[in-house]
Design a protein around this motif. Structure first.
Motif: not given
Length: 169
Positions: A50-53, A61-62, A78-83, A157-159
């Motif tokens: 959930s932290i990736l959200d 989110p990008r 696993a990761g997520q980019y954000y603007r 963010l990357e786990a």
């Protein structure tokens, strides 16, 4: 040759053959290099964290969330980019609070993780957290691609996690 000597040679030969076969199975399953099946199974677990959200309200989110297993170093990620639509300081303050509320413990903070000119980037995370996930220690990095000369308008963010402890921020 005596029967006892022959029996001993057969047992030693069979044991040696079994050892070689077991070593081959271990090597083919990723024991020598790359991701093991156990590490590969961790990627979807990380992708569902959930932290990736979690992100500051003024960021977006990008692209899609990404996940997989790093074959060079043998860890799941696993990761997520954000603007980046707010200040860097606001992003860092947000994740210090959000990560702590989600059970992550701050491991390190580096306000300027850019590598020195001509050096190899080893750890580019501004914040690094850790927490138990699936029976091992996961790491969560908050990082800014601009620190490496990439798009200064994003943050990520990357786990990461591995069964053998090879993961890091």
């Amino acid at each position: 040759m005596k029967p006892k000597t022959v029996a001993t040679l057969i047992l030693v030969g069979a044991g040696g053959t079994a050892l070689i076969a077991a070593t081959g199975v271990w090597a083919l399953s990723g024991g020598l290099y790359g991701c093991t099946r156990a590490d590969e199974e961790l990627a979807p677990i990380l992708a569902s964290l959930s932290i990736l959200d979690a992100h500051p309200s003024r960021t977006q989110p990008r692209d899609e969330r990404y996940s997989g297993c790093d074959e060079d170093d043998g860890f799941a990620y696993a990761g997520q980019y954000y603007r980046l639509t707010t200040s860097r300081a606001d992003v860092l303050a947000f994740y210090r609070k959000a990560a702590a509320e989600d059970g992550w413990r701050l491991r390190s903070a580096d306000s300027s993780p850019s590598p020195a000119p001509g050096s190899l980037a080893v750890d580019t995370s501004t914040l690094c957290f850790e927490k138990p996930v699936a029976g091992t220690t996961a790491h969560l990095a908050v990082w800014f691609p601009g620190d490496l000369g990439d798009d200064a308008g994003d943050f990520g963010l990357e786990a990461t996690v591995s069964r053998d402890g090879a993961a890091w921020c």
